[in-house]
Every structure is written in C-alpha cells, then in structure tokens.
Write a protein that holds these residues in place. Structure first.
Motif, PDB file in Angstrom:
ATOM      1  N   GLY A   1       0.825  -1.218   0.000  1.00 44.25           N
ATOM      2  CA  GLY A   1       0.000   0.000   0.000  1.00 44.25           C
ATOM      3  C   GLY A   1       0.851   1.257   0.000  1.00 44.25           C
ATOM      4  N   THR A   2       1.986   1.214  -0.683  1.00 41.92           N
ATOM      5  CA  THR A   2       2.859   2.395  -0.741  1.00 41.92           C
ATOM      6  C   THR A   2       3.246   2.692  -2.180  1.00 41.92           C
ATOM      7  OG1 THR A   2       4.847   1.047  -0.463  1.00 41.92           O
ATOM      8  CG2 THR A   2       3.858   1.941   1.546  1.00 41.92           C
ATOM      9  N   ALA A   3       3.807   3.875  -2.372  1.00 40.56           N
ATOM     10  CA  ALA A   3       4.289   4.262  -3.699  1.00 40.56           C
ATOM     11  C   ALA A   3       5.535   5.112  -3.515  1.00 40.56           C
ATOM     12  CB  ALA A   3       3.211   5.036  -4.448  1.00 40.56           C
ATOM     13  N   SER A   4       6.219   5.381  -4.621  1.00 41.67           N
ATOM     14  CA  SER A   4       7.491   6.106  -4.553  1.00 41.67           C
ATOM     15  C   SER A   4       7.261   7.611  -4.712  1.00 41.67           C
ATOM     16  CB  SER A   4       8.402   5.619  -5.672  1.00 41.67           C
ATOM     17  OG  SER A   4       7.833   6.002  -6.922  1.00 41.67           O
ATOM     18  N   PRO A   5       8.251   8.423  -4.316  1.00 42.67           N
ATOM     19  CA  PRO A   5       8.158   9.866  -4.575  1.00 42.67           C
ATOM     20  C   PRO A   5       8.021  10.159  -6.067  1.00 42.67           C
ATOM     21  CG  PRO A   5       9.905   9.419  -2.983  1.00 42.67           C
ATOM     22  CD  PRO A   5       9.430   8.080  -3.500  1.00 42.67           C
ATOM     23  N   ALA A   6       8.648   9.336  -6.906  1.00 44.30           N
ATOM     24  CA  ALA A   6       8.528   9.561  -8.353  1.00 44.30           C
ATOM     25  C   ALA A   6       7.084   9.361  -8.809  1.00 44.30           C
ATOM     26  CB  ALA A   6       9.456   8.605  -9.108  1.00 44.30           C
ATOM     27  N   ALA A   7       6.405   8.371  -8.211  1.00 44.12           N
ATOM     28  CA  ALA A   7       4.997   8.132  -8.556  1.00 44.12           C
ATOM     29  C   ALA A   7       4.143   9.319  -8.117  1.00 44.12           C
ATOM     30  CB  ALA A   7       4.513   6.850  -7.888  1.00 44.12           C
ATOM     31  N   ALA A   8       4.477   9.909  -6.972  1.00 46.54           N
ATOM     32  CA  ALA A   8       3.726  11.072  -6.496  1.00 46.54           C
ATOM     33  C   ALA A   8       3.893  12.245  -7.451  1.00 46.54           C
ATOM     34  CB  ALA A   8       4.194  11.453  -5.086  1.00 46.54           C
ATOM     35  N   ARG A   9       5.126  12.431  -7.952  1.00 48.12           N
ATOM     36  CA  ARG A   9       5.372  13.535  -8.894  1.00 48.12           C
ATOM     37  C   ARG A   9       4.625  13.306 -10.200  1.00 48.12           C
ATOM     38  NH1 ARG A   9      10.461  13.606  -6.375  1.00 48.12           N
ATOM     39  NH2 ARG A   9      11.294  12.033  -7.769  1.00 48.12           N
ATOM     40  N   ARG A  10       4.642  12.062 -10.666  1.00 43.38           N
ATOM     41  CA  ARG A  10       3.927  11.727 -11.904  1.00 43.38           C
ATOM     42  C   ARG A  10       2.428  11.996 -11.731  1.00 43.38           C
ATOM     43  NH1 ARG A  10       2.972   7.332 -16.043  1.00 43.38           N
ATOM     44  NH2 ARG A  10       2.375   5.640 -14.639  1.00 43.38           N
ATOM     45  N   PHE A  11       1.902  11.585 -10.570  1.00 45.66           N
ATOM     46  CA  PHE A  11       0.479  11.787 -10.277  1.00 45.66           C
ATOM     47  C   PHE A  11       0.142  13.285 -10.302  1.00 45.66           C
ATOM     48  CE2 PHE A  11      -3.053  12.137  -7.137  1.00 45.66           C
ATOM     49  CZ  PHE A  11      -3.968  11.331  -7.791  1.00 45.66           C
ATOM     50  N   ALA A  12       0.996  14.078  -9.642  1.00 46.08           N
ATOM     51  CA  ALA A  12       0.761  15.532  -9.589  1.00 46.08           C
ATOM     52  C   ALA A  12       0.771  16.122 -11.003  1.00 46.08           C
ATOM     53  CB  ALA A  12       1.830  16.197  -8.722  1.00 46.08           C
ATOM     54  N   ASP A  13       1.732  15.691 -11.832  1.00 39.30           N
ATOM     55  CA  ASP A  13       1.828  16.228 -13.192  1.00 39.30           C
ATOM     56  C   ASP A  13       0.603  15.854 -14.021  1.00 39.30           C
ATOM     57  OD1 ASP A  13       4.247  17.324 -12.560  1.00 39.30           O
ATOM     58  OD2 ASP A  13       5.456  15.737 -13.496  1.00 39.30           O
ATOM     59  N   LEU A  14       0.148  14.606 -13.875  1.00 36.32           N
ATOM     60  CA  LEU A  14      -1.035  14.177 -14.631  1.00 36.32           C
ATOM     61  C   LEU A  14      -2.270  14.967 -14.201  1.00 36.32           C
ATOM     62  CD1 LEU A  14      -0.449  10.306 -14.734  1.00 36.32           C
ATOM     63  CD2 LEU A  14      -0.528  11.868 -16.696  1.00 36.32           C
ATOM     64  N   VAL A  15      -2.378  15.263 -12.897  1.00 36.16           N
ATOM     65  CA  VAL A  15      -3.532  16.031 -12.418  1.00 36.16           C
ATOM     66  C   VAL A  15      -3.476  17.462 -12.950  1.00 36.16           C
ATOM     67  CG1 VAL A  15      -4.607  17.046 -10.362  1.00 36.16           C
ATOM     68  CG2 VAL A  15      -4.031  14.608 -10.399  1.00 36.16           C
ATOM     69  N   THR A  16      -2.280  18.065 -12.935  1.00 40.41           N
ATOM     70  CA  THR A  16      -2.148  19.431 -13.480  1.00 40.41           C
ATOM     71  C   THR A  16      -2.597  19.453 -14.941  1.00 40.41           C
ATOM     72  OG1 THR A  16      -0.272  19.831 -12.021  1.00 40.41           O
ATOM     73  CG2 THR A  16      -0.543  21.351 -13.863  1.00 40.41           C
ATOM     74  N   ALA A  17      -2.133  18.453 -15.710  1.00 42.89           N
ATOM     75  CA  ALA A  17      -2.474  18.409 -17.135  1.00 42.89           C
ATOM     76  C   ALA A  17      -3.973  18.187 -17.328  1.00 42.89           C
ATOM     77  CB  ALA A  17      -1.673  17.292 -17.815  1.00 42.89           C
ATOM     78  N   ALA A  18      -4.557  17.297 -16.504  1.00 43.37           N
ATOM     79  CA  ALA A  18      -5.994  17.013 -16.641  1.00 43.37           C
ATOM     80  C   ALA A  18      -6.823  18.225 -16.235  1.00 43.37           C
ATOM     81  CB  ALA A  18      -6.364  15.793 -15.804  1.00 43.37           C
ATOM     82  N   ALA A  19      -6.372  18.926 -15.190  1.00 45.34           N
ATOM     83  CA  ALA A  19      -7.108  20.111 -14.742  1.00 45.34           C
ATOM     84  C   ALA A  19      -7.183  21.145 -15.861  1.00 45.34           C
ATOM     85  CB  ALA A  19      -6.449  20.707 -13.502  1.00 45.34           C
ATOM     86  N   ALA A  20      -6.090  21.262 -16.629  1.00 46.62           N
ATOM     87  CA  ALA A  20      -6.049  22.244 -17.716  1.00 46.62           C
ATOM     88  C   ALA A  20      -7.021  21.898 -18.840  1.00 46.62           C
ATOM     89  CB  ALA A  20      -4.623  22.344 -18.259  1.00 46.62           C
ATOM     90  N   ARG A  21      -7.455  20.625 -18.863  1.00 48.74           N
ATOM     91  CA  ARG A  21      -8.386  20.215 -19.942  1.00 48.74           C
ATOM     92  C   ARG A  21      -9.852  20.305 -19.520  1.00 48.74           C
ATOM     93  NH1 ARG A  21      -4.380  16.079 -20.638  1.00 48.74           N
ATOM     94  NH2 ARG A  21      -5.683  14.639 -19.469  1.00 48.74           N
ATOM     95  N   ILE A  22     -10.104  20.623 -18.231  1.00 48.02           N
ATOM     96  CA  ILE A  22     -11.497  20.668 -17.774  1.00 48.02           C
ATOM     97  C   ILE A  22     -12.220  21.821 -18.469  1.00 48.02           C
ATOM     98  CG2 ILE A  22     -13.000  21.152 -15.792  1.00 48.02           C
ATOM     99  CD1 ILE A  22     -10.923  19.767 -14.020  1.00 48.02           C
ATOM    100  N   ALA A  23     -13.370  21.516 -19.049  1.00 51.82           N
ATOM    101  CA  ALA A  23     -14.136  22.558 -19.745  1.00 51.82           C
ATOM    102  C   ALA A  23     -15.608  22.392 -19.408  1.00 51.82           C
ATOM    103  CB  ALA A  23     -13.913  22.445 -21.247  1.00 51.82           C
ATOM    104  N   PRO A  24     -16.371  23.475 -19.286  1.00 55.09           N
ATOM    105  CA  PRO A  24     -15.860  24.848 -19.299  1.00 55.09           C
ATOM    106  C   PRO A  24     -15.243  25.199 -17.953  1.00 55.09           C
ATOM    107  CG  PRO A  24     -18.243  24.835 -18.973  1.00 55.09           C
ATOM    108  CD  PRO A  24     -17.825  23.414 -19.105  1.00 55.09           C
ATOM    109  N   ALA A  25     -14.135  25.946 -18.003  1.00 57.66           N
ATOM    110  CA  ALA A  25     -13.472  26.340 -16.761  1.00 57.66           C
ATOM    111  C   ALA A  25     -14.234  27.492 -16.110  1.00 57.66           C
ATOM    112  CB  ALA A  25     -12.039  26.749 -17.051  1.00 57.66           C
TER     113      ALA A  25
END
Lengths: 276, 166
Positions: free
Chosen positions: A214-238
């Motif tokens: 039930g754990t993950a690496s710091p690299a996985a956390a960074r990847r998760f954060a980046d994917l969320v930032t990218a997905a947030a930018a695609r939310i429409a209508p903002a």
C-alpha cells in the motif's frame, strides 16, 4: 406539496442548514415564495453503517461528522469546512443543494463515487452523484441521504484558498485509496463548474502503487501531480478567472494538492515532507 | 409558510412573538429589526465574520445564516442572555481586564463563541482556541489580546477548580 407548488408557479425552496441559502435570500440573489425548512425532520439526521456502505442523512451537520471514526476521510473533510458556526449549521443535503464548484464535501463525495438517495411522491430513488448534479433531483423530490463505500484504505482531503472560516476553497482535492479493489480515486474542485474526477491520473496511480504494501514512490507522487495538473487544464468549461485566481494558478494548485494528498496516503511516514 | 405569518421565538429566556416579518428573513434581521435585540451585531450577513453569533438550542451559530421562522420554538441566546455569573461573567470581565476589546463591535460575538468554547473544551490549547475562534473576525486587536484573555479565563478557572477540589 413540492410538486403542487411547482405546477402553480410558486417558487418553493428547500432549506437544509442555511449557510448558503439564508444570506442569498437576504441579498436577493435567490428568491422564494415559500421555504420548506427541513431542520426538524429527525429522519434526515440519521447516519448509519451497512456491511459495505455508509449512509449519511441529508440533515447531518458537519459537526456531526467531525469525529466520525467510520469515515476518517469524511471526518477530515467536515473538520476543515468553514468555522464552528458554519459546521454547526451546514448540512450534507445543503452541500448538494448549493453544489459549489470547490465544495469541500462535494469534492470528497465525487472522489468517493457517492450515490444520492431521494424521496418523492413516486417513491425512493437512488442515483450516482454526477447524475444528480447534472440533472438535479426529479421534480418534487427531496434528498434524503448520501451513500458511499466504507473506506478501504487511506483517504484525505486538502484545499487551498483564503481564510478557511470565511471563504470557500479556491481549489480542492480529495484522494481515496482502496486497497481491496486496488484502486485510487481523485477529484479536483474549483477548476470547472463542479468537482471533476482525474481518471488518467487514477489509472496511472493504480499501476504505480505497490499494492502488497500500500505504498508508492516519490517519483509516482510527482507523476500523479503532473497528470492532475495536465488534466485540470483540460477541464471545460473552466470557471471564470479572478484577479488572484488565474486558470494557470488553479491548474498548478490542483497538481500541488494532488501530489500532497497522494504522498500523505501512500508514502511511508519516513518521507512525509518530501517535496512532490 | 409564506409571508407575514406569526411565530414565536424564545430569546434570552423570554418568549417573543414575531408577526409580519418576511418569510426569508434571517434570525439576525428579526432579532435586531423586529425585536430590538441589538446585542447581536450585523456586519457581513454572509456567515463569515461571527459578529452575529448566538447559541441556537445550545449550539453556536451565525444568526445571519439561520432562517428566523425556522428558529420557531428554539432557544436563542445572545450575549445579553448568557448570564451575569460564572463563566460568561468571567469571559466579559477578563476581556476588559486584558484589553481584548478595542472598538467593541466584534466583542458580543466573541463572548458568545468563547463562552461556548470554554463550556465544551475548558482546557483547549492555543492552537485549538485559534481554530475554534476562526469564525469570529476582529479588525482591531490582531487577536493577541483576545487569545490572552481566553487563556487568562482558563487559568482562573483551573485555579478555581483546584480550590474547589480541596
């Protein structure tokens, strides 16, 4: 009564809590010919636990949820809503009725795949939260409760914004980990009109998590954060931007909060402050 | 319910009748404008500042977020109804003694909130005090004197408790 009133053109509003509705009536932002106050309907103030699910009545207040050990995630979310005054007054049903873009409870319930239970003259009904929010309840229906799965792992809720007691969040984030189903769910509020699920980041996380521990690496956390930032930018209508709340700021904040939430849920305690 | 009906509120120990008020009126509006209860202060009308704090059936609430007609039958306590003895008296006296009052506009709401807090959590630490009082805004003191006053009440009450225990 509600159905009848709608036919006659009378504007009937349901009051559950009042922290949003009463000031809106006073300011003229909302209008009503009649108000149906639900505070005294004791049946709506019940919360309970089944084998797999938790049911929270629409009249349950945030204060009622703050110490609820059966759902630490819900308890944490309730604890960071507004002030004591707001938590004592505001309710679960009211949060659904107001449906604020970065509503604390709404964001958590979106990540939790909650269902909305309603009652109307044609009987009780149950529908997914997203469908409820898209179409509202059937005419004449009253929200009686929300239902969500019992927690299957760590859950957290984080937000960013002005003074918590006085202002709603600018951006909100809920992360729920289910170790039995081997899934992670994440919702971001404050970017679109309603909280949105981060499906791509969710499935990437499911692959990155070591489910045996039930754990993950710091690299996985960074990847998760980046994917969320990218997905947030695609939310429409903002949402429309404000002077201190540009769209870019919201996307960035979404990623930061998601990375932190992921870290809190999944990184061993030895690295709680590792930047993500 | 629609406009202009009559209902009863129980304010600071007295039954009060409200008639002719608009159905959408907040408890704050009715207390001040219809009943002349000016112990609650009207500032933001959005549930943000805490100046209108009251106890509604024993629970701290911003009266601007409560529908007055829905308080029918409930017990409403403002700073004026908290009493002149015990904790409420100590909170008021200590606010004065510690300089926790400047312009005074937020004070009635603070006294209600502090009395509620110390009734529930007499030994709350500084972090809990600040969190529990976050719903009350003061634009003068910077909160330092207010927190100091609350802690002074806590110390006095702890001494009192020790004395009573002996």
């Amino acid at each position: 009564m509600l159905a009848g009133a709608r036919e006659s053109g009378t504007e009937v509003v349901l009051l559950s809590g009042g922290t949003d509705l009463v000031p809106a009536l006073r300011s003229g932002e909302r209008r009503a010919d009649a108000v149906v106050a639900l505070r005294r309907v004791q049946e709506l103030r019940v919360r309970g636990a089944g084998a797999d699910s938790l049911t929270v009545g629409a009249g349950v207040t945030y204060t009622d949820l703050v110490g609820w050990s059966l759902s630490p995630g819900l308890a944490r979310t309730a604890r960071v809503v507004g002030s004591v005054q707001i938590r004592n007054t505001g309710t679960v049903g009211g949060a659904l009725g107001s449906a604020r873009p970065a509503g604390d409870l709404l964001t958590f319930l979106t990540a939790a795949d909650a269902e909305v239970l309603t009652a109307s003259p044609s009987g009780p009904a149950r529908l997914p939260l997203a469908r409820f929010l898209a179409g509202g309840p059937a005419p004449g229906a009253v929200v009686t409760a929300v239902r969500l799965a019992r927690p299957g792992g760590p859950q957290t809720y984080l937000k960013i914004g002005g003074r918590q007691a006085a202002f709603p969040a600018v951006v909100s984030c809920a992360v729920l980990v289910d170790r039995l189903r081997r899934s992670l769910t994440c919702a971001i509020g404050g970017v679109g009109r309603l909280p949105a699920r981060m499906e791509e980041a969710e499935s990437a996380a499911a692959g990155d998590i070591d489910w045996a521990t039930g754990t993950a690496s710091p690299a996985a956390a960074r990847r998760f954060a980046d994917l969320v930032t990218a997905a947030a930018a695609r939310i429409a209508p903002a949402l429309p931007v404000g002077p201190r709340e540009s769209a870019e700021y919201r996307w960035h904040a979404a990623g930061v909060l998601a990375g932190r939430a992921f870290t809190r849920c999944l990184l061993p305690a030895a690295t709680p402050d590792e930047p993500t | 319910m629609s406009g202009g009906e009559t209902y009863r509120l129980h304010v600071d120990g007295f039954p009060r009748t409200v008639s002719g008020a608009w159905i959408g009126d907040s408890l704050l509006t009715v207390l001040r404008d219809a009943l002349g209860v000016t112990a609650v202060k009207d500032a933001c009308e959005q549930g943000r500042c805490g100046a209108c704090s009251v106890l509604l059936d024993g629970r701290l609430a911003a009266s601007c977020t409560v529908l007055a007609a829905d308080a029918d039958g409930a017990r409403v306590v403002t700073v004026a109804g908290l009493g002149t003895v015990g904790l409420a008296r100590a909170v008021r006296a200590t606010f004065l003694a510690e300089g926790a009052v400047q312009c005074g506009f937020c004070t009635p709401g603070f006294v209600v909130a502090v009395t509620d807090l110390l009734t529930r959590r007499p030994d709350a630490d500084a972090d809990e005090l600040r969190e529990a009082l976050a719903g009350n805004i003061c634009r003068c003191t910077g909160y330092g004197r207010i927190i100091a006053a609350v802690q002074a009440v806590q110390r006095d009450r702890a001494v009192q408790r020790d004395r009573d225990a002996r």
